[in-house]
Design a protein around this motif. Structure first.
Motif, short mmCIF file in Angstrom:
data_model
loop_
_atom_site.label_atom_id
_atom_site.label_comp_id
_atom_site.label_asym_id
_atom_site.label_seq_id
_atom_site.Cartn_x
_atom_site.Cartn_y
_atom_site.Cartn_z
N SER A 76 0.83 -1.21 0.00
CA SER A 76 0.00 0.00 0.00
C SER A 76 0.86 1.26 0.00
N GLN A 77 1.93 1.23 0.79
CA GLN A 77 2.82 2.39 0.86
C GLN A 77 3.58 2.59 -0.45
N ILE A 78 3.95 1.50 -1.10
CA ILE A 78 4.64 1.61 -2.40
C ILE A 78 3.72 2.26 -3.42
N LEU A 79 2.48 1.77 -3.49
CA LEU A 79 1.51 2.34 -4.44
C LEU A 79 1.21 3.79 -4.12
N ASN A 80 1.02 4.07 -2.83
CA ASN A 80 0.74 5.44 -2.42
C ASN A 80 1.90 6.37 -2.77
N GLY A 81 3.11 5.89 -2.55
CA GLY A 81 4.29 6.69 -2.88
C GLY A 81 4.38 7.00 -4.36
N ILE A 82 4.12 6.00 -5.19
CA ILE A 82 4.18 6.19 -6.64
C ILE A 82 3.14 7.21 -7.10
N PHE A 83 1.90 7.04 -6.62
CA PHE A 83 0.83 7.95 -7.05
C PHE A 83 1.02 9.36 -6.48
N THR A 84 1.65 9.46 -5.33
CA THR A 84 1.96 10.78 -4.78
C THR A 84 2.98 11.50 -5.65
N VAL A 85 4.01 10.77 -6.08
CA VAL A 85 5.03 11.34 -6.96
C VAL A 85 4.42 11.75 -8.30
N LEU A 86 3.57 10.89 -8.86
CA LEU A 86 2.91 11.20 -10.13
C LEU A 86 2.02 12.44 -10.01
N THR A 87 1.36 12.57 -8.87
CA THR A 87 0.51 13.74 -8.63
C THR A 87 1.36 15.01 -8.56
N LEU A 88 2.50 14.92 -7.90
CA LEU A 88 3.39 16.08 -7.80
C LEU A 88 3.97 16.46 -9.16
N ILE A 89 4.29 15.45 -9.97
CA ILE A 89 4.83 15.71 -11.31
C ILE A 89 3.80 16.44 -12.17
N ASN A 90 2.53 16.03 -12.05
CA ASN A 90 1.47 16.61 -12.88
C ASN A 90 0.75 17.78 -12.20
N PHE A 91 1.27 18.21 -11.07
CA PHE A 91 0.59 19.25 -10.29
C PHE A 91 0.38 20.53 -11.10
N ARG A 92 1.45 21.03 -11.71
CA ARG A 92 1.37 22.28 -12.47
C ARG A 92 0.43 22.14 -13.68
N ALA A 93 0.52 20.99 -14.35
CA ALA A 93 -0.30 20.77 -15.54
C ALA A 93 -1.78 20.68 -15.22
N ARG A 94 -2.11 20.41 -13.97
CA ARG A 94 -3.51 20.29 -13.58
C ARG A 94 -4.04 21.55 -12.90
N VAL A 95 -3.18 22.23 -12.18
CA VAL A 95 -3.62 23.41 -11.43
C VAL A 95 -3.61 24.67 -12.30
N ILE A 96 -2.54 24.87 -13.07
CA ILE A 96 -2.41 26.10 -13.85
C ILE A 96 -3.55 26.29 -14.85
N PRO A 97 -3.90 25.26 -15.67
CA PRO A 97 -5.05 25.45 -16.58
C PRO A 97 -6.36 25.72 -15.83
N PHE A 98 -6.50 25.14 -14.66
CA PHE A 98 -7.70 25.36 -13.84
C PHE A 98 -7.80 26.83 -13.44
N VAL A 99 -6.69 27.39 -12.98
CA VAL A 99 -6.68 28.79 -12.55
C VAL A 99 -6.88 29.72 -13.74
N ILE A 100 -6.20 29.43 -14.85
CA ILE A 100 -6.32 30.29 -16.04
C ILE A 100 -7.73 30.25 -16.61
N ALA A 101 -8.34 29.08 -16.60
CA ALA A 101 -9.72 28.96 -17.12
C ALA A 101 -10.67 29.85 -16.32
N ILE A 102 -10.49 29.89 -15.01
CA ILE A 102 -11.31 30.77 -14.17
C ILE A 102 -11.03 32.23 -14.52
N GLN A 103 -9.75 32.58 -14.66
CA GLN A 103 -9.38 33.96 -15.00
C GLN A 103 -10.00 34.40 -16.33
N LEU A 104 -9.93 33.53 -17.33
CA LEU A 104 -10.45 33.89 -18.65
C LEU A 104 -11.97 33.95 -18.68
#
Length: 223
Positions: free
Chosen positions: A72-100
C-alpha cells in the motif's frame, strides 16, 4: 517468362526491424521509466489484492497486515510522486480557465452591443499558456467551461491524493488484534473508512477526467 524471386534476406530484415521496434523503448529513458513504473504498479496491485482476499496465505494476521502495508505504501508513494509531477499541468489550466471566464464576463458586460467576443493580447497569451500544459485543449472545439470541468476533477484528484498520503504517512497501521504494524508520524490508528473514501474519490475523479478528455479527442478524430 519473367523470373519472380523472393529475396532470401526478406525474413531476416523483417525480424531485425521487429526487434528494433521492440527495443526502441529501451533507448527512450522516459518511456523506459514509464514502463518500469507501470510494471511496479501492476505487480504491487496484484500482490495487494491476492493478500487481501487471502489467495496468498501468509500465516499470522500481523504478517498479513505487514505486507498489505508495504504494498500500500509503495503504491501510495508512486501515485503521490505522479501527482506532484502533474501538479502544475492540472492546477495552472484550472486557474487560467477561471481567469479567462471572469475576463470574458467582464468584457461582455462592458461591451453589451458586441455579441462576439474579440480576443485580446492578454486572452491569447493565456490561451497559449493553457496549451503549454494541456496538449488536448483546442479553443476551437473545447470551451473554457469544459476545460474548467475537466480540471475540477483533476483538482479533486489532487486533494484526495493529498488526503490519502496524509492518512498513510501520518497515522500508524494496526492489525486485527490491535497490535501496531507500522509506526508512522503519530501512533494514532489510521481510519480505514477515510482511506477507502479518499481512494475512491482519487480513482473515480481520475477516471472521469480521463473520460472527458478521451471523449473530446474522439470527437476531434471524427470531425
Amino acid at each position: 517468362m519473367s523470373d519472380v524471386s523472393i529475396p532470401i534476406n526478406q525474413t531476416e530484415n523483417f525480424r531485425t526491424q521487429n526487434s528494433l521496434t521492440k527495443y526502441k523503448i529501451l533507448k527512450n529513458p522516459k518511456q523506459l521509466i514509464t514502463l518500469i513504473v507501470m510494471l511496479i504498479i501492476c505487480l504491487c496491485g496484484a500482490a495487494l489484492v491476492l493478500i487481501l482476499f487471502d489467495w496468498i496465505k501468509l500465516g499470522s494476521e500481523k504478517k498479513k497486515a505487514f505486507w498489505i502495508e508495504i504494498f500500500s505504501q509503495i503504491l501510495n508513494g508512486i501515485f503521490t510522486v505522479l501527482t506532484l509531477i502533474n501538479f502544475r499541468a492540472r492546477v495552472i489550466p484550472f486557474v487560467i480557465a477561471i481567469q479567462l471566464l471572469v475576463f470574458k464576463g467582464i468584457n461582455n458586460e462592458n461591451d453589451k452591443n458586441n455579441e462576439i467576443f474579440s480576443p485580446t493580447a492578454y486572452y491569447i497569451k493565456k490561451q497559449k499558456l493553457i496549451k503549454k500544459y494541456t496538449n488536448w485543449y483546442d479553443e476551437r472545439y473545447v470551451s473554457l467551461s469544459y476545460l474548467l470541468l475537466v480540471h475540477s476533477f483533476w483538482i479533486l484528484n489532487i486533494l484526495s491524493q493529498a488526503s490519502l498520503t496524509t492518512l498513510m504517512w501520518g497515522f500508524s497501521s494496526y492489525d486485527k488484534n490491535g497490535d501496531i504494524v507500522f509506526s508512522m508520524i503519530t501512533s494514532k490508528r489510521r481510519s480505514v473508512t477515510l482511506i477507502y473514501l479518499s481512494l475512491s474519490i482519487a480513482i473515480s475523479s481520475s477516471i472521469i477526467a480521463g473520460s472527458f478528455i478521451g471523449y473530446k479527442l474522439y470527437k476531434f478524430k471524427n470531425q
